[in-house]
Design a protein around this motif. Structure first.
Motif, PDB file in Angstrom:
ATOM      1  N   UNK A  75       7.577   4.542   3.741  1.00  0.00           N
ATOM      2  CA  UNK A  75       8.335   3.597   2.969  1.00  0.00           C
ATOM      3  C   UNK A  75       9.333   4.280   2.051  1.00  0.00           C
ATOM      4  N   UNK A  76      10.624   4.484   2.789  1.00  0.00           N
ATOM      5  CA  UNK A  76      11.618   5.361   1.722  1.00  0.00           C
ATOM      6  C   UNK A  76      12.878   4.263   1.233  1.00  0.00           C
ATOM      7  N   UNK A  77      13.445   4.722   0.215  1.00  0.00           N
ATOM      8  CA  UNK A  77      14.508   4.282  -0.280  1.00  0.00           C
ATOM      9  C   UNK A  77      15.825   4.851   0.385  1.00  0.00           C
ATOM     10  N   UNK A  78      16.826   3.821   0.917  1.00  0.00           N
ATOM     11  CA  UNK A  78      17.894   4.415   1.677  1.00  0.00           C
ATOM     12  C   UNK A  78      18.864   4.842   0.472  1.00  0.00           C
ATOM     13  N   UNK A 125      17.642   9.643   8.352  1.00  0.00           N
ATOM     14  CA  UNK A 125      16.059  10.005   7.748  1.00  0.00           C
ATOM     15  C   UNK A 125      15.455  10.522   8.975  1.00  0.00           C
ATOM     16  N   UNK A 126      15.550  10.000   9.984  1.00  0.00           N
ATOM     17  CA  UNK A 126      14.699  10.270  11.138  1.00  0.00           C
ATOM     18  C   UNK A 126      15.067  11.783  11.643  1.00  0.00           C
ATOM     19  N   UNK A 127      16.434  11.882  11.555  1.00  0.00           N
ATOM     20  CA  UNK A 127      17.019  13.345  12.270  1.00  0.00           C
ATOM     21  C   UNK A 127      16.804  14.351  10.848  1.00  0.00           C
ATOM     22  N   UNK A 179      10.813   1.054  16.292  1.00  0.00           N
ATOM     23  CA  UNK A 179      10.155   0.546  15.099  1.00  0.00           C
ATOM     24  C   UNK A 179      10.864   0.709  13.766  1.00  0.00           C
ATOM     25  N   UNK A 180      11.614   1.723  13.758  1.00  0.00           N
ATOM     26  CA  UNK A 180      12.220   1.750  12.392  1.00  0.00           C
ATOM     27  C   UNK A 180      13.605   1.108  12.333  1.00  0.00           C
ATOM     28  N   UNK A 199       1.100  -1.149   0.096  1.00  0.00           N
ATOM     29  CA  UNK A 199       0.187  -0.012   0.071  1.00  0.00           C
ATOM     30  C   UNK A 199       1.154   1.305   0.083  1.00  0.00           C
ATOM     31  N   UNK A 200       2.107   1.207   0.391  1.00  0.00           N
ATOM     32  CA  UNK A 200       2.982   2.335   0.588  1.00  0.00           C
ATOM     33  C   UNK A 200       3.973   2.370  -0.469  1.00  0.00           C
ATOM     34  N   UNK A 201       4.320   1.338  -1.149  1.00  0.00           N
ATOM     35  CA  UNK A 201       5.384   1.193  -2.172  1.00  0.00           C
ATOM     36  C   UNK A 201       6.760   0.762  -1.575  1.00  0.00           C
ATOM     37  N   UNK A 202       7.701   0.381  -2.463  1.00  0.00           N
ATOM     38  CA  UNK A 202       8.629  -0.436  -1.905  1.00  0.00           C
ATOM     39  C   UNK A 202       9.615   0.538  -1.120  1.00  0.00           C
ATOM     40  N   UNK A 203      10.386   0.043  -0.227  1.00  0.00           N
ATOM     41  CA  UNK A 203      11.339   0.825   0.514  1.00  0.00           C
ATOM     42  C   UNK A 203      11.420   0.195   1.948  1.00  0.00           C
ATOM     43  N   UNK A 204      12.022   0.991   2.804  1.00  0.00           N
ATOM     44  CA  UNK A 204      12.115   0.753   4.196  1.00  0.00           C
ATOM     45  C   UNK A 204      11.144   1.527   4.958  1.00  0.00           C
ATOM     46  N   UNK A 205      10.477   0.897   6.003  1.00  0.00           N
ATOM     47  CA  UNK A 205       9.531   1.840   6.767  1.00  0.00           C
ATOM     48  C   UNK A 205      10.581   2.591   7.899  1.00  0.00           C
ATOM     49  N   UNK A 206      10.251   4.153   7.748  1.00  0.00           N
ATOM     50  CA  UNK A 206      10.483   4.965   8.818  1.00  0.00           C
ATOM     51  C   UNK A 206       9.319   5.544   9.398  1.00  0.00           C
ATOM     52  N   UNK A 207       9.561   5.358  10.729  1.00  0.00           N
ATOM     53  CA  UNK A 207       8.284   5.886  11.601  1.00  0.00           C
ATOM     54  C   UNK A 207       8.484   7.215  11.955  1.00  0.00           C
TER      55      UNK A 207
END
Length: 303
Positions: A52-55, A73-75, A128-129, A26-34
């Motif tokens: 969901x983001x690509x690193x 990414x969180x920062x 979680x991330x 539902x969100x697309x490919x990538x890594x979930x960042x909370x």
């Protein structure tokens, strides 16, 4: 009076309104960042949400590289203007290591300015991330190399974060919690604990024990503000980690210390899977609980 316990109480309090993110499809490919939804956009709804983001890392990237990119990414904060970073502006990543499936994250001093719900949300977003990455099952968070004083615990697991979409009851379990009666004698109070997804029986029992008795004829044995870093059961052994602040609350009298220790032990032994009990302080096994040898409660009483 209600008191916190790391793995259960605070997660229920803070995240009762949070929901798990949608699936990757539902969100697309990538890594979930909370990240956090803005308060005005999340009233009565979700606060923690995943993007969901690509690193953008190479194929030879290590799990440490991935973890550092996630924290980065969180920062930086999300591209979605409807979300915000749980970390204060100006906080930097000082170091990050991954050992034995635990990510050790050390942030700059601004992180230790967080408190209460804001600190909990930051801890949970990081947890979680990072535990979404293969190879990381736990997260230890420090600021300038030191534990953050108001954190209820220092090592976080994905299971510590209870989200509202996990609200299906797994089971109900009967246990016995031990409190004092009017004469100071330890007396069992039968309780039926309701376990939800993300909770363990040991965590739920400890939270209920710290909250105190339901019967007006019984009285709390454990000192006010007493807390537990974590409680877990492995191969029949129950490990209870206590912070130094809790040990400092123990009364001076040997009999009072013995009553508190047996309140903890008898309550935990009401879990049939527990055969042995180990108490820890700062990661080291304790030989004495105040003046009382821990070995007196180290094994399930016979009979």
């Amino acid at each position: 009076m209600r008191r916190g316990v790391a793995a259960a109480g605070l997660a229920l309090l803070v995240l009762a309104a949070c929901a798990a993110p949608a699936s990757p499809e539902a969100q697309g490919e990538g890594t979930p960042i909370y990240y956090l939804a803005a308060e005005e956009d999340s009233r009565g709804g979700d606060r923690i949400r995943a993007c969901y983001e690509t690193l953008g890392l190479g194929e030879d990237a290590t799990v440490r590289d991935e973890a550092a990119a996630v924290v980065g990414r969180l920062l930086e904060g999300p591209a979605d203007r409807g979300l915000e970073s749980p970390l204060p502006t100006g906080v930097e990543l000082l170091s990050l290591e991954v050992r034995d499936r635990t990510a050790y994250v050390d942030l700059s001093g601004g992180f230790n300015q967080l408190a209460g719900v804001e600190l909990s949300m930051a801890d949970y977003c990081l947890t979680l991330s990072l535990t979404a990455l293969d190879g990381i099952g736990a997260v230890r968070i420090t600021a300038q190399g030191r534990p953050v004083g108001q954190q209820p615990k220092q090592v976080f697991y994905e299971r510590d974060v209870l989200l509202s979409t996990m609200d299906d009851v797994l089971q109900t379990v009967e246990v016995t919690l031990y409190f004092q009666d009017s004469e100071g004698t330890l007396t069992g109070e039968r309780r039926t604990l309701t376990l939800y997804e993300g909770q363990t029986l040991a965590e739920s029992l400890m939270a209920a024990l710290l909250e105190g008795p339901e019967s007006r004829d019984l009285y709390q044995t454990i000192p006010e503000n007493f807390a537990v870093n974590y409680v877990r059961i492995e191969s029949g052994v129950c490990y209870v980690s206590l912070p130094a602040a809790s040990l400092a609350l123990l009364p001076e009298g040997e009999q009072n210390q013995r009553t508190i220790l047996w309140s903890l032990a008898e309550s935990l032994y009401s879990i049939t899977a527990v055969e042995e009990l180990r108490l820890l302080a700062d990661g080291e096994e304790m030989a004495y609980f105040g003046l009382i040898p821990v070995e007196t409660v180290a094994s399930r009483p016979k009979g």
